[in-house]
Enzyme design. Structure first.
Site, short mmCIF file in Angstrom:
data_model
loop_
_atom_site.label_atom_id
_atom_site.label_comp_id
_atom_site.label_asym_id
_atom_site.label_seq_id
_atom_site.Cartn_x
_atom_site.Cartn_y
_atom_site.Cartn_z
N ASP A 113 0.83 -1.21 0.00
CA ASP A 113 0.00 0.00 0.00
C ASP A 113 0.87 1.26 0.00
O ASP A 113 2.00 1.23 0.44
CB ASP A 113 -0.86 0.02 1.27
CG ASP A 113 -2.20 -0.64 1.07
OD1 ASP A 113 -2.44 -1.17 -0.02
OD2 ASP A 113 -3.00 -0.62 2.02
N LYS B 1 -3.53 3.55 -2.86
CA LYS B 1 -4.91 4.04 -2.71
C LYS B 1 -4.89 5.36 -2.00
O LYS B 1 -5.20 5.45 -0.83
CB LYS B 1 -5.69 3.07 -1.84
CG LYS B 1 -6.34 2.00 -2.61
CD LYS B 1 -7.62 1.64 -1.95
CE LYS B 1 -7.79 0.17 -2.10
NZ LYS B 1 -8.56 -0.46 -1.14
N MET C 237 -8.66 9.22 9.28
CA MET C 237 -9.22 9.74 8.02
C MET C 237 -10.17 10.92 8.26
O MET C 237 -11.20 11.03 7.62
CB MET C 237 -9.94 8.62 7.25
CG MET C 237 -8.97 7.56 6.75
SD MET C 237 -9.78 6.15 5.97
CE MET C 237 -10.14 5.12 7.38
N1 SAH Z 1 -4.71 0.11 8.91
C1 SAH Z 1 -4.19 1.42 9.30
C2 SAH Z 1 -5.19 2.52 9.03
C3 SAH Z 1 -5.56 2.71 7.57
S1 SAH Z 1 -6.64 4.06 7.32
C4 SAH Z 1 -3.79 1.38 10.77
O1 SAH Z 1 -4.10 0.41 11.47
O2 SAH Z 1 -3.13 2.31 11.21
C5 SAH Z 1 -5.51 5.37 6.95
C6 SAH Z 1 -5.56 6.42 8.04
O3 SAH Z 1 -4.79 6.00 9.15
C7 SAH Z 1 -4.97 7.73 7.63
O4 SAH Z 1 -5.88 8.53 6.90
C8 SAH Z 1 -4.65 8.35 8.99
O5 SAH Z 1 -5.82 8.83 9.61
C9 SAH Z 1 -4.20 7.12 9.76
N2 SAH Z 1 -2.73 6.96 9.71
C10 SAH Z 1 -2.06 5.91 9.19
N3 SAH Z 1 -0.72 6.07 9.35
C11 SAH Z 1 -0.55 7.26 9.99
C12 SAH Z 1 0.59 7.99 10.45
N4 SAH Z 1 1.84 7.54 10.30
N5 SAH Z 1 0.38 9.17 11.08
C13 SAH Z 1 -0.86 9.64 11.27
N6 SAH Z 1 -1.97 9.00 10.85
C14 SAH Z 1 -1.83 7.82 10.23
#
Ligand code: SAH
Length: 252
Positions: free
Chosen positions: A38, A59, A171
């Site tokens: 991803d 995505k 998000m």
């Molecule tokens: N599966 C992932 C989440 C996917 S949805 C998890 O468990 O973390 C994607 C969202 O996750 C982003 O829009 C943001 O809100 C958050 N996110 C993922 N990585 C991030 C990071 N390094 N810093 C801040 N927000 C993050």
């Protein structure tokens, strides 16, 4: 089940810093023929999959991207040809990551799937900034919620204003003003500490720490954008930005 099927590892890569990969993830990557990765995942994790063909299945919000349907068909096709596939997702594969849908598709196709959990952003990103999301006496728990739903409606923000847990919103960057206004209107104190953290645990991490009533303006002035988390609750008052340096120090 057909005898010549391969296997799929559904791997969580953690929130950003590649050193937050698990040992199990590293071991699985070492065995894979194909990696499907991803956008949010740091490319440095690929060094643990030296023999693999790499397929990018990005995505990014808003942009043209690989459809979920296409991704699922591709994983099934590769695995049913006997390939060992690692599907790497940011954070944990089952937290807002559509990993559950992929696991169900694989089960229906009779393909073995091993889920390798990862540190979800909602846990790892606040922690790296020194925010203990369930600090005793300050929060009864933690709520993970997305501002983004399939039918375009938001959650019942007013309900979250009453539960006295730390609120971690994934998000949500398109809706910071709307979310904070709804929480305030529902009775959450305007002075409640609140943060937006972009690219948490990564070298390019940027964040603002403000209050419920000032967060939207602060995030806009700092020009923060996705990927970012919104964290709201008294525990944000314990943030210790100096932690950041430690989080980014590499293990020699
Ligand atoms: N599966 C992932 C989440 C996917 S949805 C998890 O468990 O973390 C994607 C969202 O996750 C982003 O829009 C943001 O809100 C958050 N996110 C993922 N990585 C991030 C990071 N390094 N810093 C801040 N927000 C993050």
């Amino acid at each position: 089940m057909k005898g010549n099927n391969g296997k799929v590892f559904l791997v969580g890569a953690g929130p950003g810093d590649p050193e937050l990969l698990t040992l199990k993830a590293v071991r699985a990557l070492g065995q894979t023929d194909v990696v499907m990765i991803d956008d949010l995942v740091d490319r440095r994790v690929l060094e643990f999959a030296p023999a693999a063909r790499v397929i990018e299945v990005g995505k990014r919000g808003g942009c043209k991207s690989t459809s979920q349907d296409f991704i699922e068909r591709l994983i099934v096709r590769l695995a049913s040809r006997g390939k060992i596939v690692a599907r790497i997702k940011g954070g944990d594969p089952f937290v807002f990551g559509r990993g559950g849908e992929e696991a169900l598709t694989l089960a229906r196709a009779g393909i073995e799937c091993e889920v390798i959990p990862g540190i979800t952003a909602g846990i790892g990103v606040p922690a790296a900034l020194g925010i203990p999301v369930t600090h005793r006496g300050l929060a009864r728990g933690v709520t993970f919620v997305t501002a983004h739903s399939r039918d375009g409606t938001g959650p019942d923000w007013a309900a979250f204003a009453r539960v006295d847990t730390t609120l971690v919103i994934y998000m949500g960057m398109q809706h910071v003003a709307e979310i904070t206004a709804a929480l305030e209107a529902a009775g959450m104190p305007a002075a409640t500490p609140a943060a937006v953290i972009q690219n948490g645990t990564m070298e390019q991490q940027r964040h603002v720490i403000a209050t419920l009533s000032t967060l939207a303006d602060a995030a806009r002035r700092a020009a923060l954008g996705s990927p970012a988390l919104i964290v709201i609750g008294k525990v944000v008052g314990l943030a210790h930005p100096a932690q950041r340096a430690a989080a980014q120090r590499r293990i020699a």
